[in-house]
Design a protein around this motif. Structure first.
Motif, PDB file in Angstrom:
ATOM      1  N   UNK A 271       7.214  30.977  60.273  1.00 50.16           N
ATOM      2  CA  UNK A 271       8.540  30.593  60.045  1.00 50.16           C
ATOM      3  C   UNK A 271       8.503  29.735  58.884  1.00 50.16           C
ATOM      4  N   UNK A 272       9.429  29.951  57.806  1.00 50.57           N
ATOM      5  CA  UNK A 272       9.071  29.214  56.602  1.00 50.57           C
ATOM      6  C   UNK A 272      10.636  28.706  56.110  1.00 50.57           C
ATOM      7  N   UNK A 273      10.355  27.543  56.064  1.00 51.53           N
ATOM      8  CA  UNK A 273      11.614  26.848  54.975  1.00 51.53           C
ATOM      9  C   UNK A 273      11.808  27.349  53.708  1.00 51.53           C
ATOM     10  N   UNK A 274      12.906  28.141  53.261  1.00 46.97           N
ATOM     11  CA  UNK A 274      13.082  28.831  52.123  1.00 46.97           C
ATOM     12  C   UNK A 274      14.172  28.198  51.519  1.00 46.97           C
ATOM     13  N   UNK A 275      14.016  28.601  50.131  1.00 50.11           N
ATOM     14  CA  UNK A 275      15.573  28.399  49.229  1.00 50.11           C
ATOM     15  C   UNK A 275      16.038  29.753  48.877  1.00 50.11           C
TER      16      UNK A 275
ATOM     17  N   UNK B 229       7.897  37.855  47.654  1.00 47.12           N
ATOM     18  CA  UNK B 229       8.059  36.896  48.536  1.00 47.12           C
ATOM     19  C   UNK B 229       7.440  37.103  49.993  1.00 47.12           C
ATOM     20  N   UNK B 230       7.819  38.227  50.534  1.00 45.46           N
ATOM     21  CA  UNK B 230       6.936  38.770  51.792  1.00 45.46           C
ATOM     22  C   UNK B 230       5.533  39.023  51.577  1.00 45.46           C
ATOM     23  N   UNK B 231       5.153  39.595  50.503  1.00 42.48           N
ATOM     24  CA  UNK B 231       3.843  39.808  49.977  1.00 42.48           C
ATOM     25  C   UNK B 231       2.964  38.623  50.062  1.00 42.48           C
ATOM     26  N   UNK B 232       3.397  37.458  49.617  1.00 38.27           N
ATOM     27  CA  UNK B 232       2.867  36.165  49.572  1.00 38.27           C
ATOM     28  C   UNK B 232       2.596  35.719  50.953  1.00 38.27           C
ATOM     29  N   UNK B 233       3.675  35.916  51.974  1.00 40.45           N
ATOM     30  CA  UNK B 233       3.542  35.293  53.235  1.00 40.45           C
ATOM     31  C   UNK B 233       2.443  36.076  53.873  1.00 40.45           C
ATOM     32  N   UNK B 234       2.805  37.464  53.952  1.00 39.87           N
ATOM     33  CA  UNK B 234       1.692  38.415  54.635  1.00 39.87           C
ATOM     34  C   UNK B 234       0.345  38.304  54.210  1.00 39.87           C
TER      35      UNK B 234
ATOM     36  N   UNK C 205       9.140  17.990  50.183  1.00 42.18           N
ATOM     37  CA  UNK C 205       8.374  18.739  51.138  1.00 42.18           C
ATOM     38  C   UNK C 205       8.835  20.050  51.829  1.00 42.18           C
ATOM     39  N   UNK C 206       7.955  20.839  52.017  1.00 40.35           N
ATOM     40  CA  UNK C 206       8.541  22.298  52.658  1.00 40.35           C
ATOM     41  C   UNK C 206       7.669  22.283  53.916  1.00 40.35           C
TER      42      UNK C 206
ATOM     43  N   UNK D 222       1.288  28.820  49.121  1.00 37.53           N
ATOM     44  CA  UNK D 222       0.248  28.127  49.695  1.00 37.53           C
ATOM     45  C   UNK D 222       0.556  27.644  51.108  1.00 37.53           C
ATOM     46  N   UNK D 223       1.334  28.188  51.743  1.00 38.95           N
ATOM     47  CA  UNK D 223       1.940  27.547  52.918  1.00 38.95           C
ATOM     48  C   UNK D 223       1.551  28.556  54.307  1.00 38.95           C
ATOM     49  N   UNK D 224       1.523  29.743  54.156  1.00 37.72           N
ATOM     50  CA  UNK D 224       0.937  30.770  55.217  1.00 37.72           C
ATOM     51  C   UNK D 224      -0.355  30.794  55.466  1.00 37.72           C
ATOM     52  N   UNK D 225      -1.152  30.405  54.601  1.00 33.86           N
ATOM     53  CA  UNK D 225      -2.658  30.446  54.866  1.00 33.86           C
ATOM     54  C   UNK D 225      -3.080  29.270  55.676  1.00 33.86           C
TER      55      UNK D 225
END
Length: 242
Positions: free
Chosen positions: A117-121, A129-134, A91-92, A196-199
């Motif tokens: 806020x994201x749990x990342x490795x 990575x930032x583009x996916x979040x934004x 889980x993330x 698939x998390x920030x949306x």
């Protein structure tokens, strides 16, 4: 060519990344064998760094990567065929907060800021990575306050982008990202999915912010000025009649 199921579901880095790492490992083994022939030793006696192979026991005996490749007696090709089933027991975590401004007289809502806020490795490509979040955050914001399919008698009446509102550059609020690094990533180099998390969070975060601002809780998306105004009016009538 082999069938590919597409770029989605956080599968590219996990599947392609693991395949690339396996391919690199196989290519390294080939290069070590070719270098060993030139240095007249076993492949397990060689070290590699800085574009050079050298004998572990005698670093003075060395050969460059370029020379190994150009003098190879055969082309070096690598193929990887592997299944990468995604683990089920993982889980993330993502947490998001929205800051909004609501005009009580009209119900108009404006999103000023979203914090994610994201749990990342291990982050392999920081820009991507930032583009996916934004990008995902803006998609979620659009779902939260703009995007709505209007149906009448079973037919969609806003079936064009002229009528279906999507976020534009002018609508993007201040975006802030907090990365909380932890272990346990199943991707290459201990990486974790991000696509698939920030949306998912922005609609709920915006609804919470609206409730905090004007005291009405909405459970239907998108959260429009009309819905907020109607809820405020209903609350006022309930207080008057109660």
């Amino acid at each position: 060519t082999p069938r590919d199921s597409g770029v989605r579901a956080s599968r590219v880095t996990y599947v392609a990344g693991n395949a690339v790492m396996q391919a690199c490992g196989k290519l390294r083994e080939q290069l070590l064998r070719h270098a060993a022939r030139r240095l007249e030793c076993g492949a397990d006696e060689i070290e590699f760094d800085g574009g050079k192979f050298w004998l572990r026991q005698d670093p003075g005996q060395q050969i460059t990567l370029r020379r190994v490749v150009t003098q190879a007696s055969e082309p070096m090709t690598v193929s990887v065929y592997e299944d990468y089933p995604y683990p089920e027991d993982i889980s993330y975590i993502c947490a998001q907060v929205a800051e909004v401004e609501v005009e009580p007289e009209t119900g108009a809502v404006q999103v000023h800021r979203i914090v994610s806020a994201h749990d990342v490795g291990t982050i392999i490509n920081p820009i991507s990575h930032q583009g996916q979040i934004d990008g995902a955050t803006i998609m979620g914001m659009g779902q939260g306050v703009m995007e709505e399919l209007v149906m009448e008698n079973g037919r969609i009446t806003n079936a064009s982008l002229g009528d279906y509102k999507l976020p534009t550059a002018a609508d993007i609020p201040e975006l802030k990202t907090v990365l909380v690094k932890s272990g346990g990533g199943v991707g290459p180099l201990d990486s974790k999915p991000i696509g698939e998390f920030a949306n998912n969070g922005p609609p709920a975060a915006i609804a919470n912010a609206v409730a905090d601002a004007v005291g009405v809780r909405l459970f239907e998306l998108p959260i429009t000025a009309e819905k907020i105004y109607r809820s405020l009016k209903e609350r006022k009538l309930a207080k008057r009649n109660g």
